[in-house]
Design a protein around this motif. Structure first.
Motif, PDB file in Angstrom:
ATOM      1  N   PHE A   1       0.852  -1.175   0.000  1.00 31.89           N
ATOM      2  CA  PHE A   1       0.000   0.000   0.000  1.00 31.89           C
ATOM      3  C   PHE A   1       0.893   1.230   0.000  1.00 31.89           C
ATOM      4  O   PHE A   1       1.972   1.223   0.590  1.00 31.89           O
ATOM      5  CB  PHE A   1      -0.897  -0.025   1.243  1.00 31.89           C
ATOM      6  N   PHE A   2       0.446   2.309  -0.659  1.00 29.17           N
ATOM      7  CA  PHE A   2       1.286   3.508  -0.741  1.00 29.17           C
ATOM      8  C   PHE A   2       1.214   4.361   0.531  1.00 29.17           C
ATOM      9  O   PHE A   2       1.932   5.346   0.667  1.00 29.17           O
ATOM     10  CB  PHE A   2       0.911   4.350  -1.965  1.00 29.17           C
ATOM     11  N   ILE A   3       0.337   3.990   1.456  1.00 28.53           N
ATOM     12  CA  ILE A   3       0.308   4.635   2.774  1.00 28.53           C
ATOM     13  C   ILE A   3       0.960   3.680   3.772  1.00 28.53           C
ATOM     14  O   ILE A   3       0.500   2.555   3.948  1.00 28.53           O
ATOM     15  CB  ILE A   3      -1.128   4.953   3.224  1.00 28.53           C
ATOM     16  N   GLU A   4       2.041   4.115   4.369  1.00 23.82           N
ATOM     17  CA  GLU A   4       2.711   3.244   5.342  1.00 23.82           C
ATOM     18  C   GLU A   4       2.276   3.586   6.757  1.00 23.82           C
ATOM     19  O   GLU A   4       1.934   4.731   7.069  1.00 23.82           O
ATOM     20  CB  GLU A   4       4.232   3.332   5.204  1.00 23.82           C
ATOM     21  N   ASN A   5       2.307   2.585   7.603  1.00 21.87           N
ATOM     22  CA  ASN A   5       1.903   2.732   9.000  1.00 21.87           C
ATOM     23  C   ASN A   5       3.011   2.193   9.889  1.00 21.87           C
ATOM     24  O   ASN A   5       3.346   1.014   9.841  1.00 21.87           O
ATOM     25  CB  ASN A   5       0.596   1.977   9.254  1.00 21.87           C
ATOM     26  N   ILE A   6       3.619   3.084  10.650  1.00 20.97           N
ATOM     27  CA  ILE A   6       4.688   2.705  11.570  1.00 20.97           C
ATOM     28  C   ILE A   6       4.143   2.771  13.000  1.00 20.97           C
ATOM     29  O   ILE A   6       3.639   3.815  13.424  1.00 20.97           O
ATOM     30  CB  ILE A   6       5.912   3.637  11.440  1.00 20.97           C
ATOM     31  N   TYR A   7       4.241   1.655  13.688  1.00 22.53           N
ATOM     32  CA  TYR A   7       3.702   1.577  15.054  1.00 22.53           C
ATOM     33  C   TYR A   7       4.283   2.686  15.934  1.00 22.53           C
ATOM     34  O   TYR A   7       5.492   2.950  15.924  1.00 22.53           O
ATOM     35  CB  TYR A   7       4.023   0.228  15.666  1.00 22.53           C
ATOM     36  N   SER A   8       3.405   3.350  16.663  1.00 18.62           N
ATOM     37  CA  SER A   8       3.699   4.429  17.601  1.00 18.62           C
ATOM     38  C   SER A   8       4.052   5.756  16.911  1.00 18.62           C
ATOM     39  O   SER A   8       4.226   6.780  17.566  1.00 18.62           O
ATOM     40  CB  SER A   8       4.833   4.073  18.565  1.00 18.62           C
ATOM     41  N   GLN A   9       4.148   5.764  15.563  1.00 16.50           N
ATOM     42  CA  GLN A   9       4.458   6.996  14.838  1.00 16.50           C
ATOM     43  C   GLN A   9       3.255   7.497  14.040  1.00 16.50           C
ATOM     44  O   GLN A   9       2.944   8.689  14.034  1.00 16.50           O
ATOM     45  CB  GLN A   9       5.654   6.792  13.907  1.00 16.50           C
ATOM     46  N   GLY A  10       2.596   6.588  13.305  1.00 22.66           N
ATOM     47  CA  GLY A  10       1.417   6.987  12.553  1.00 22.66           C
ATOM     48  C   GLY A  10       1.508   6.634  11.077  1.00 22.66           C
ATOM     49  O   GLY A  10       2.155   5.659  10.689  1.00 22.66           O
ATOM     50  N   TYR A  11       0.862   7.454  10.251  1.00 20.32           N
ATOM     51  CA  TYR A  11       0.717   7.163   8.827  1.00 20.32           C
ATOM     52  C   TYR A  11       1.394   8.267   7.999  1.00 20.32           C
ATOM     53  O   TYR A  11       1.443   9.428   8.401  1.00 20.32           O
ATOM     54  CB  TYR A  11      -0.765   7.119   8.440  1.00 20.32           C
ATOM     55  N   ARG A  12       1.861   7.863   6.809  1.00 18.99           N
ATOM     56  CA  ARG A  12       2.350   8.849   5.847  1.00 18.99           C
ATOM     57  C   ARG A  12       2.383   8.208   4.459  1.00 18.99           C
ATOM     58  O   ARG A  12       2.395   6.983   4.322  1.00 18.99           O
ATOM     59  CB  ARG A  12       3.730   9.375   6.231  1.00 18.99           C
ATOM     60  N   ILE A  13       2.454   9.060   3.424  1.00 16.32           N
ATOM     61  CA  ILE A  13       2.600   8.591   2.048  1.00 16.32           C
ATOM     62  C   ILE A  13       4.029   8.112   1.839  1.00 16.32           C
ATOM     63  O   ILE A  13       4.974   8.789   2.238  1.00 16.32           O
ATOM     64  CB  ILE A  13       2.295   9.722   1.038  1.00 16.32           C
ATOM     65  N   LYS A  14       4.168   6.951   1.213  1.00 12.65           N
ATOM     66  CA  LYS A  14       5.527   6.459   0.936  1.00 12.65           C
ATOM     67  C   LYS A  14       6.188   7.298  -0.150  1.00 12.65           C
ATOM     68  O   LYS A  14       5.535   7.704  -1.099  1.00 12.65           O
ATOM     69  CB  LYS A  14       5.461   4.996   0.473  1.00 12.65           C
TER      70      LYS A  14
END
Length: 228
Positions: free
Chosen positions: A215-228
């Motif tokens: 997916f072009f939206i990444e999700n990093i635990y404890s940080q949140g979401y952003r566009i790759k």
């Protein structure tokens, strides 16, 4: 006709009239000047998209006009017209990054070809400026608010559009689900879990339409979401 404007500078009134007649089908407006001072005044007033400029004009010659125009807008495409082919003038025009250097007398076909080439270049630049590309061949049209995968448009809901725009506008940082909720729905009480579900549904829909697991939206635990 393109929604583009042209500044045409020529002191030969007969030539000016003929060229305007030939080119008016390409432009929404053509501004004309017969000397360098008037040319600079019109350029400052109207900011045309393209300049067609005779080098040998009164008061301020075309090369000096072009140099001053480039100080205002370094990206403006300039096409030079001249009855001379001296090496010194040609080199100066090249130094000013002229799109074309057309020697008089020129043919209608030669002028048309140069104008059409310049218009295509501008249209391509405009299109490219409106398109953002993501990982795995995804692209986003800023003006149309459209998401595509390998040039195939994907269906989006209003909230998915808002989500993409938000992440693009904050692409340098991660946004938590709470951040997204507050930014997209400032006047509503939307739980963070609803945002997580929105993104999850969006991811599944995109995967189904593209057969991609990534997916072009990444999700990093404890940080949140952003566009790759």
């Amino acid at each position: 006709m393109n929604d583009l404007t042209l500044l045409y500078v020529e002191d030969d009134l007969e030539a000016l009239e003929d060229v305007v007649y030939l080119l008016k089908r390409y432009f929404s407006n053509i501004y004309t000047a017969t000397d360098g001072e008037e040319a600079l005044e019109l350029f400052s007033a109207y900011s045309p998209d393209i300049v067609l400029l005779d080098i040998n004009i009164p008061k301020i010659n075309g090369l000096q006009v072009a140099s001053k125009i480039k100080e205002i807008n370094d990206e403006i495409p300039i096409l030079f017209l001249t009855a001379h082919s001296e090496t010194e003038k040609l080199l100066k025009a090249i130094d000013l990054r002229a799109i074309s250097y057309i020697i008089k007398p020129f043919s209608i076909e030669e002028l048309n070809e140069s104008i059409v080439k310049t218009i295509k270049m501008l249209n391509k630049q405009s299109l490219n400026n409106n398109i953002l590309t993501f990982t795995d061949s995804f692209s986003w049209n800023i003006e149309l608010k459209e998401l595509s995968y390998k040039d195939e448009k994907l269906d989006l809901t209003k909230n998915e559009i808002l989500l993409i725009e938000l992440l693009i506008n904050n692409k340098s940082r991660f946004l938590t689900a709470q951040d997204i909720s507050e930014m997209i729905f400032p006047d509503k009480q939307v739980e963070s879990n609803s945002i997580v579900q929105l993104i999850s549904r969006f991811k599944n829909k995109v995967a189904k339409q593209t057969n991609l697991k990534r997916f072009f939206i990444e999700n990093i635990y404890s940080q949140g979401y952003r566009i790759k």
